[in-house]
Design an enzyme around this catalytic site. Structure first.
Site, PDB file in Angstrom:
ATOM      1  N   HIS A   1      39.653  36.698  42.658  1.00 33.67           N
ATOM      2  CA  HIS A   1      38.623  35.834  42.054  1.00 33.67           C
ATOM      3  C   HIS A   1      38.488  36.092  40.562  1.00 33.67           C
ATOM      4  O   HIS A   1      38.666  37.215  40.086  1.00 33.67           O
ATOM      5  CB  HIS A   1      37.288  35.935  42.796  1.00 33.67           C
ATOM      6  CG  HIS A   1      36.579  37.254  42.696  1.00 33.67           C
ATOM      7  ND1 HIS A   1      35.693  37.545  41.684  1.00 33.67           N
ATOM      8  CD2 HIS A   1      36.591  38.338  43.504  1.00 33.67           C
ATOM      9  CE1 HIS A   1      35.204  38.769  41.879  1.00 33.67           C
ATOM     10  NE2 HIS A   1      35.734  39.276  42.969  1.00 33.67           N
TER      11      HIS A   1
ATOM     12  N   ASP B   1      36.361  44.387  38.827  1.00 34.89           N
ATOM     13  CA  ASP B   1      36.194  43.521  39.993  1.00 34.89           C
ATOM     14  C   ASP B   1      36.013  42.101  39.454  1.00 34.89           C
ATOM     15  O   ASP B   1      34.945  41.764  38.974  1.00 34.89           O
ATOM     16  CB  ASP B   1      34.969  43.997  40.796  1.00 34.89           C
ATOM     17  CG  ASP B   1      34.548  43.012  41.873  1.00 34.89           C
ATOM     18  OD1 ASP B   1      35.351  42.162  42.241  1.00 34.89           O
ATOM     19  OD2 ASP B   1      33.384  43.103  42.332  1.00 34.89           O
TER      20      ASP B   1
ATOM     21  N   GLU C   1      33.098  33.774  43.583  1.00 30.16           N
ATOM     22  CA  GLU C   1      33.105  34.742  44.677  1.00 30.16           C
ATOM     23  C   GLU C   1      31.779  35.476  44.743  1.00 30.16           C
ATOM     24  O   GLU C   1      31.209  35.679  45.806  1.00 30.16           O
ATOM     25  CB  GLU C   1      34.255  35.757  44.486  1.00 30.16           C
ATOM     26  CG  GLU C   1      34.532  36.622  45.723  1.00 30.16           C
ATOM     27  CD  GLU C   1      33.839  37.985  45.738  1.00 30.16           C
ATOM     28  OE1 GLU C   1      33.987  38.706  46.713  1.00 30.16           O
ATOM     29  OE2 GLU C   1      33.119  38.318  44.766  1.00 30.16           O
ATOM     30  N   GLU C   2      31.288  35.874  43.565  1.00 30.23           N
ATOM     31  CA  GLU C   2      30.129  36.776  43.504  1.00 30.23           C
ATOM     32  C   GLU C   2      28.840  36.115  44.012  1.00 30.23           C
ATOM     33  O   GLU C   2      27.857  36.798  44.258  1.00 30.23           O
ATOM     34  CB  GLU C   2      29.927  37.288  42.071  1.00 30.23           C
ATOM     35  CG  GLU C   2      31.094  38.116  41.516  1.00 30.23           C
ATOM     36  CD  GLU C   2      31.270  39.473  42.197  1.00 30.23           C
ATOM     37  OE1 GLU C   2      30.478  39.794  43.095  1.00 30.23           O
ATOM     38  OE2 GLU C   2      32.224  40.185  41.822  1.00 30.23           O
TER      39      GLU C   2
ATOM     40  N   HIS D   1      30.442  46.535  39.570  1.00 29.91           N
ATOM     41  CA  HIS D   1      29.349  45.639  39.156  1.00 29.91           C
ATOM     42  C   HIS D   1      28.537  46.202  37.995  1.00 29.91           C
ATOM     43  O   HIS D   1      27.488  45.673  37.676  1.00 29.91           O
ATOM     44  CB  HIS D   1      28.415  45.258  40.318  1.00 29.91           C
ATOM     45  CG  HIS D   1      29.058  44.313  41.288  1.00 29.91           C
ATOM     46  ND1 HIS D   1      28.341  43.581  42.196  1.00 29.91           N
ATOM     47  CD2 HIS D   1      30.353  43.955  41.468  1.00 29.91           C
ATOM     48  CE1 HIS D   1      29.183  42.832  42.914  1.00 29.91           C
ATOM     49  NE2 HIS D   1      30.406  43.058  42.487  1.00 29.91           N
TER      50      HIS D   1
END
Lengths: 334, 333
Positions: free
Chosen positions: A62, A170, A198-199, A305
């Site tokens: 992603h 990420d 995605e998140e 994150h």
């Protein structure tokens, strides 16, 4: 690879606002594959190999990263915001941010000297924080930003021996692995999806997997490595520098057990994810149409994150090798 | 001089414990204008001789907040003690530089997403480990007693506002350098000693010995103080871009404060008052009780996010402090 990851992480792209990432990726892959961009903004790239695989293979990484969306501007010119994706409040406190890729600001709150009693020992509520862009009035702030604009925490991409410290590892590590595969791997045909959103709930991968309609999927991700001081071993999930991570199950997917076992016995440096936690695009992909056999290959990331997540080059290399191995495993329908 | 350029140089240099890059940088900036003298490791003085025997010390502190390594475990995690007031809530996932023989990058550990940070107590610095990602080799590279500082850079905000680590009190140091440049070509009416003190953040220590050494007739400390924000009561803060905050406190000399106010009014320099009911928490507290006592004032630059690695100031406030002090010096005797 490191240079590619640096370029990818230095771009900002929160969920639904992946344009800059998409443009960069297209510039990298366009000489090597056929690609299209779907209505949500996913890049769907077909790489022709020397042979046609026994099963249609889709790989996914992603493009989006966690960040903030501006929700209002106060009368004094401060910005209120909501988070896009899950972010610890501690990762927000007093962080420098970039808004729209160009405006600087700082997520601010009450300085500790002015707190009273136990207030100083507790994390403040995320909604008490605000972004200070240095504007002294509502009018000045509104001349610079608008409600709905995006912000991303700044980071200083750092390489320290085998370690990389950066924001957005990420899943820009996944994007980098896919780009490298498109550029360098040509044994079997495969479709690479660079997905959006995605998140905020695996949304891009849902439509991309419908469109591609693969027989098998490989999802390349960043996953939490909690092998840090103060966390008991049984809660550490996986180890930084321990190799590529494969999961048997997480909160979104029960993975194809045969693929999982094949990965573990690949001879590449691989570790199992020692927790049922988190989730990734596999959750959307494996339930697409009649169902898709899916494996997730993850790069261990500490402080995921946050704007300073830590990954190990050797784990990224192992993940790349494992992707190639799994393509061939699936393509040969072993 | 270009104050922003000076601030870029000063904030990018480290000044904590035995690491004296910031002092060296400041000395280089003072050199064209002043005669430099040192006290034993606790500070430096840049002097400009005046037309009388009267000595005015203008003081700022050169040290910054940070940490010192107290333990290194087998997995490469460091336990640290803080040097100065640290808001523990901002530490998780914060990038740092460990000043070992070779600089090492690290990150404070943060609670992983599958474990809740909601009930976490931000009480003891020993609960916050630094991840060096060096594993067992950390012990070969890092030594107990090595200093650690924040790793952030400097950014432009709207208007003339900037954000950086260590603006507390490099902004004050920049004022001293700018003042020195303004008096380089014209002899001041009194002797000027620009004093950079060390170890303010761990208890106003450097100013104690510096002030003893200088033994000034009067002193003005230049530091930073709280600027406004949404949840900060107006009575507890000044306004960013509102001009110098002239301190009024029982420990400060009211006559100097009044004179500063008078000059600000006469010269049309913006100013605001910072009234404190007790000591000020700055070097002014210790300078004023040096030897037989020194009449001392405090002028502060309004600053947001104090002791974070993204403190915010307005450059206009820094130049207004310079204007106020320049005019004060001209009229001091």
């Amino acid at each position: 690879m490191i240079d590619l990851i640096k370029k990818l992480t230095e771009l900002d792209g929160t969920s639904g606002d992946e344009g800059d990432i998409r443009e960069f990726i297209v510039s990298q892959i366009s000489p090597f594959c056929e690609y299209s961009i779907d209505p949500l903004g996913n890049i769907i790239a077909f790489k022709k190999g020397k042979r046609k695989p026994a099963k249609k293979i889709m790989l996914d990484a992603h493009m989006d990263e966690v960040g903030l969306i501006i929700t209002s501007v106060t009368k004094d010119g401060f910005l209120r915001f909501k988070t896009l994706g899950g972010i610890n409040t501690s990762a927000l406190m007093f962080r420098a941010v970039t808004i729209n890729g160009k405006i600087n600001g700082v997520i601010s709150g009450k300085p500790i000297h002015l707190t009273s009693g136990d207030e100083s020992k507790k994390m403040p509520a995320a909604d008490s924080l605000y972004i200070d862009i240095g504007a002294s009035s509502l009018e000045e702030a509104e001349g610079m930003v608008s409600v709905g604009d995006r912000a991303v925490m700044k980071s200083d991409f750092t390489v320290c021996e085998d370690k990389i410290i950066s924001k957005a590892l990420d899943d820009r590590v996944g994007c980098a692995i896919l780009i490298k595969l498109i550029k360098e791997y040509d044994e079997f045909d495969f479709t690479a999806v660079f997905s959006v959103q995605e998140e905020i709930g695996l949304r891009g991968a849902k439509v991309a997997s419908f469109d591609v309609s693969p027989d098998a999927a490989i999802v390349i991700e960043g996953t939490t490595a909690a092998d840090i001081s103060g966390v008991p071993k049984e809660k550490s999930v996986c180890n930084l520098s321990g190799g590529a991570v494969v999961s048997f199950m997480d909160n979104a997917t029960v993975y194809d057990r045969e693929f999982y076992s094949a990965a573990l016995s690949s001879g590449i440096r691989v570790q199992p994810k020692r927790a049922v936690a988190g989730g990734n695009n596999s959750g959307a992909i494996h339930l697409s149409k009649e169902g898709v056999r899916t494996i997730a290959i993850s790069v261990p990331c500490r402080y995921i994150h946050s704007s300073n997540s830590v990954a190990d080059k050797r784990d990224i290399d192992a993940s790349y090798e494992l992707c190639k191995y799994m393509i061939e495993y699936i393509a040969n329908d072993k | 001089m270009d104050i922003k350029k000076i601030l870029c140089e000063l904030t990018s240099a480290t000044g904590i414990g035995n690491i004296r890059e910031a002092t060296d940088k400041a000395v280089n900036l003072f050199k064209p204008f002043c005669e430099i003298s040192y006290t034993d490791n606790l500070g430096i003085m840049a002097r400009i001789a005046g037309e009388s025997d009267y000595t005015l010390a203008v003081e700022a502190h050169i040290d910054q907040i940070g940490f010192i390594v107290t333990d290194i475990d087998d997995d490469g995690f460091l336990t640290v003690s803080s040097c100065g007031g640290i808001d523990l809530r901002m530490l998780p996932s914060r990038p740092v530089i460990i000043h070992s023989e070779k600089e090492v990058r690290g990150v404070f550990c943060s609670t992983p997403p599958h474990l809740s940070e909601k009930d976490a107590e931000y009480d003891k610095i020993s609960d916050f480990k630094i991840d060096t990602a060096l594993g067992g080799s950390a012990k070969d590279i890092i030594k107990l007693g090595d200093y650690v500082t924040f790793a952030s850079g400097i950014y432009d905000l709207a208007g003339d506002r900037i954000c950086s680590k260590s603006l507390d009190d490099r902004a004050g140091v920049a004022v001293l350098i700018e003042l020195a440049s303004r008096f380089a070509d014209k002899k001041p009416p009194v002797n000027l000693v620009f004093c950079l003190s060390d170890m303010e953040e761990i208890g106003l220590r450097g100013a104690k010995t510096s002030a003893f050494d200088i033994s000034p007739d009067e002193a003005i400390a230049i530091d930073v103080s709280f600027a406004d924000g949404p949840d900060i009561p107006e009575s507890d803060c000044g306004k960013l871009s509102g001009g110098p905050m002239i301190g009024i406190s029982p420990v400060l000399d009211r006559a100097i404060s009044n004179k500063l106010i008078k000059i600000a009014k006469e010269k049309g320099i913006p100013y605001q008052l910072e009234v404190m009911g007790r000591s000020t928490g700055t070097d002014a507290d210790i300078i004023s009780v040096t030897k037989s006592g020194v009449k001392t004032a405090l002028v502060s630059i309004p600053l947001r996010n104090m002791h974070s690695d993204c403190e915010i100031i307005s450059l206009s406030d820094v130049s207004s402090v310079c204007d106020l002090l320049e005019n004060y010096i001209k009229a001091v005797k």
